[in-house]
Every structure is written in C-alpha cells, then in structure tokens.
Design a protein around this motif. Structure first.
Motif, PDB file in Angstrom:
ATOM      1  N   GLU A  16       0.763  -1.201  -0.013  1.00 53.17           N
ATOM      2  CA  GLU A  16      -0.136  -0.061  -0.001  1.00 53.17           C
ATOM      3  C   GLU A  16       0.672   1.204   0.010  1.00 53.17           C
ATOM      4  OE1 GLU A  16      -3.230   2.615  -0.197  1.00 53.17           O
ATOM      5  OE2 GLU A  16      -3.186   0.242  -0.680  1.00 53.17           O
ATOM      6  N   ILE A  17       1.994   1.265   0.742  1.00 52.86           N
ATOM      7  CA  ILE A  17       2.671   2.465   0.718  1.00 52.86           C
ATOM      8  C   ILE A  17       3.436   2.695  -0.399  1.00 52.86           C
ATOM      9  CG2 ILE A  17       5.270   3.179   1.636  1.00 52.86           C
ATOM     10  CD1 ILE A  17       4.022   2.064   4.571  1.00 52.86           C
ATOM     11  N   GLU A  18       3.879   1.649  -1.088  1.00 61.21           N
ATOM     12  CA  GLU A  18       4.477   1.624  -2.525  1.00 61.21           C
ATOM     13  C   GLU A  18       3.359   2.243  -3.476  1.00 61.21           C
ATOM     14  OE1 GLU A  18       7.408   1.551  -5.581  1.00 61.21           O
ATOM     15  OE2 GLU A  18       7.547   1.328  -3.257  1.00 61.21           O
ATOM     16  N   ASN A  19       2.146   1.547  -3.279  1.00 60.21           N
ATOM     17  CA  ASN A  19       1.287   2.180  -4.313  1.00 60.21           C
ATOM     18  C   ASN A  19       1.157   3.664  -4.052  1.00 60.21           C
ATOM     19  OD1 ASN A  19       0.639  -0.257  -5.456  1.00 60.21           O
ATOM     20  ND2 ASN A  19      -1.051  -0.848  -4.187  1.00 60.21           N
ATOM     21  N   GLN A  20       0.971   4.132  -2.667  1.00 57.04           N
ATOM     22  CA  GLN A  20       0.719   5.607  -2.402  1.00 57.04           C
ATOM     23  C   GLN A  20       1.915   6.289  -3.204  1.00 57.04           C
ATOM     24  OE1 GLN A  20       0.150   5.610   1.830  1.00 57.04           O
ATOM     25  NE2 GLN A  20      -1.913   5.308   1.595  1.00 57.04           N
ATOM     26  N   ARG A  21       3.231   6.014  -3.027  1.00 57.30           N
ATOM     27  CA  ARG A  21       4.304   6.469  -3.536  1.00 57.30           C
ATOM     28  C   ARG A  21       4.268   6.732  -4.812  1.00 57.30           C
ATOM     29  NH1 ARG A  21       8.714   5.903  -5.947  1.00 57.30           N
ATOM     30  NH2 ARG A  21       8.678   3.559  -6.427  1.00 57.30           N
ATOM     31  N   ARG A  22       3.984   5.598  -5.792  1.00 59.65           N
ATOM     32  CA  ARG A  22       3.559   5.667  -7.229  1.00 59.65           C
ATOM     33  C   ARG A  22       2.564   6.776  -7.618  1.00 59.65           C
ATOM     34  NH1 ARG A  22       3.819  -0.378  -7.712  1.00 59.65           N
ATOM     35  NH2 ARG A  22       6.054  -0.982  -7.680  1.00 59.65           N
ATOM     36  N   ARG A  23       1.373   6.729  -6.769  1.00 62.62           N
ATOM     37  CA  ARG A  23       0.337   7.533  -7.109  1.00 62.62           C
ATOM     38  C   ARG A  23       0.691   8.937  -6.806  1.00 62.62           C
ATOM     39  NH1 ARG A  23      -3.019   3.687  -4.668  1.00 62.62           N
ATOM     40  NH2 ARG A  23      -2.949   4.657  -2.815  1.00 62.62           N
ATOM     41  N   LEU A  24       1.372   9.110  -5.579  1.00 65.97           N
ATOM     42  CA  LEU A  24       1.871  10.470  -5.411  1.00 65.97           C
ATOM     43  C   LEU A  24       3.000  11.120  -6.484  1.00 65.97           C
ATOM     44  CD1 LEU A  24       2.178  13.063  -3.546  1.00 65.97           C
ATOM     45  CD2 LEU A  24       3.986  11.868  -2.413  1.00 65.97           C
ATOM     46  N   GLN A  25       3.964  10.295  -6.961  1.00 65.77           N
ATOM     47  CA  GLN A  25       4.856  10.346  -8.127  1.00 65.77           C
ATOM     48  C   GLN A  25       4.091  10.862  -9.266  1.00 65.77           C
ATOM     49  OE1 GLN A  25       8.231  10.928  -7.416  1.00 65.77           O
ATOM     50  NE2 GLN A  25       8.248  11.708  -9.619  1.00 65.77           N
ATOM     51  N   ARG A  26       3.170   9.843  -9.653  1.00 68.20           N
ATOM     52  CA  ARG A  26       2.468  10.402 -11.034  1.00 68.20           C
ATOM     53  C   ARG A  26       1.920  11.303 -10.698  1.00 68.20           C
ATOM     54  NH1 ARG A  26      -1.249   6.158 -10.680  1.00 68.20           N
ATOM     55  NH2 ARG A  26      -2.769   7.564  -9.945  1.00 68.20           N
ATOM     56  N   ASP A  27       1.130  11.915  -9.502  1.00 66.13           N
ATOM     57  CA  ASP A  27       0.482  13.300  -9.369  1.00 66.13           C
ATOM     58  C   ASP A  27       1.346  14.265  -9.530  1.00 66.13           C
ATOM     59  OD1 ASP A  27      -1.888  11.822  -9.277  1.00 66.13           O
ATOM     60  OD2 ASP A  27      -2.029  12.155  -7.053  1.00 66.13           O
ATOM     61  N   LEU A  28       2.508  14.165  -9.030  1.00 69.17           N
ATOM     62  CA  LEU A  28       3.625  15.311  -8.877  1.00 69.17           C
ATOM     63  C   LEU A  28       4.124  15.467 -10.431  1.00 69.17           C
ATOM     64  CD1 LEU A  28       5.294  16.993  -7.182  1.00 69.17           C
ATOM     65  CD2 LEU A  28       6.978  15.134  -6.688  1.00 69.17           C
ATOM     66  N   ASP A  29       4.270  14.461 -11.202  1.00 65.59           N
ATOM     67  CA  ASP A  29       4.546  14.339 -12.533  1.00 65.59           C
ATOM     68  C   ASP A  29       3.630  15.138 -13.379  1.00 65.59           C
ATOM     69  OD1 ASP A  29       7.024  12.951 -12.045  1.00 65.59           O
ATOM     70  OD2 ASP A  29       6.232  11.344 -12.895  1.00 65.59           O
ATOM     71  N   GLN A  30       2.323  14.771 -13.063  1.00 68.05           N
ATOM     72  CA  GLN A  30       1.166  15.732 -13.824  1.00 68.05           C
ATOM     73  C   GLN A  30       1.144  17.050 -13.430  1.00 68.05           C
ATOM     74  OE1 GLN A  30      -0.593  14.623 -16.243  1.00 68.05           O
ATOM     75  NE2 GLN A  30      -0.905  12.368 -15.999  1.00 68.05           N
TER      76      GLN A  30
END
Length: 177
Positions: free
Chosen positions: A52-66
């Motif tokens: 779950e933490i890894e998924n949140q990190r990926r979502r956060l990175q994707r949102d930051l990139d966007q």
C-alpha cells in the motif's frame, strides 16, 4: 521402604508427572501454533502495508509528474487571447501603422493584466533611490538635478514574481560627487 532422597523421583508420582509433562507439552505446542499463526498474520499485514505504501508512493509520483507537466496550463490559457490578438493583427495586411500600434497597445494591456494576475509585477525605478537588490546599474551620470545614487534612466524594466526578483531593472544612476 520409603525413598527419603529429595533428588530421586518417587515411583508413585512418576506417572502423574508424565501426564503433567504431556499436558505442559500440549499447551506449549498449542501456544507455539498460535504464535506461528499470529506471526504469519503479522507478516501478511506488513507485506500488505508495504504494498500500500509503495502504491501511494507511485500515485504521489504520478500526481507530481502531472502537476509539473501542467503547472503552466492556467497561465498559458490566459495568454491565448494575447496570442490570438497579435496573430490577428499580423494577419491583417490592410492595417495602417496607427491601427497596428493601437492593436499592439491593447495586446500589451492584456499581457500586463495576465502577468499581474499570475504574480508578476514590474520594477520601474525611475527617479527612485538605487536599490542593488532590485536594480543593476549599467552606467553612472553626473547630475545637478538629482541626488547621488538616484535612478535617472531605466534601460530595461525589471520584474518581481510574487515578491522574488525575476529580473533586475537595468538602470543609469547619478554618481556620488
């Protein structure tokens, strides 16, 4: 004959001791099984939480990139009417110099409005004291009309973005005598 040695097991109580040891062994075996089950559940929980933490990190990175990719979207959207006005003015070949100048002035006003709305302000220090934090002196002149270190000419205006210097104003200042 009775055994009085405290270190020697009593043969009569030996059968009861085996039953007690078996009960203790069974209890320990059950406790071990419960602890192993608890450990297994804890491992499973840790793995799920890591995922779950890894998924949140990926979502956060994707949102930051966007956010980085589209950070200028509002500003550029606000600039489109200025672009359209300039393009329309250049496309009209029957325009005289006066009309073209009026169109450029309107486009400049639109541009100033957009930049001010986005935190950009002009540094135009004419007849103000020289401020090295916002001005860059490119020449100095003698003057009896102005006090020393006063800006007497602005070669290029400066800009502040939300109170942070984006570009210093290029100025001429009065020399100290």
């Amino acid at each position: 004959m009775q055994n009085n040695d405290p270190h020697m097991p009593d043969p009569a109580s030996e059968g009861a001791g085996d039953a007690g040891m078996n009960a203790d062994f069974d209890a320990l075996t059950a406790r071990l099984a419960a602890l192993e089950s608890e450990l297994s559940q804890a491992r499973e929980t840790v793995l799920r939480e890591r995922a779950e933490i890894e998924n949140q990190r990926r979502r956060l990175q994707r949102d930051l990139d966007q956010a980085r990719r589209f950070a200028n979207e509002k500003l550029l959207g606000d600039l489109l009417p200025v672009y359209d006005g300039l393009a329309l003015g250049l496309a009209n070949e029957n325009t005289d110099a006066k009309t073209l100048r009026e169109g450029l002035e309107l486009s400049l006003k639109q541009l100033e409005k957009v930049t001010q709305a986005n935190g950009l302000s002009v540094v135009d220090p004419l007849h103000q004291p020289f401020n090295p934090d916002h001005h860059q002196a490119i020449s100095s002149v003698d003057s009896n009309e102005h006090a020393p270190n006063t800006v007497v000419a602005v070669v290029q205006k400066g800009f502040l973005l939300n109170d942070r210097l984006l570009r210093p104003a290029l100025v001429a200042v009065v020399r100290d005598n």
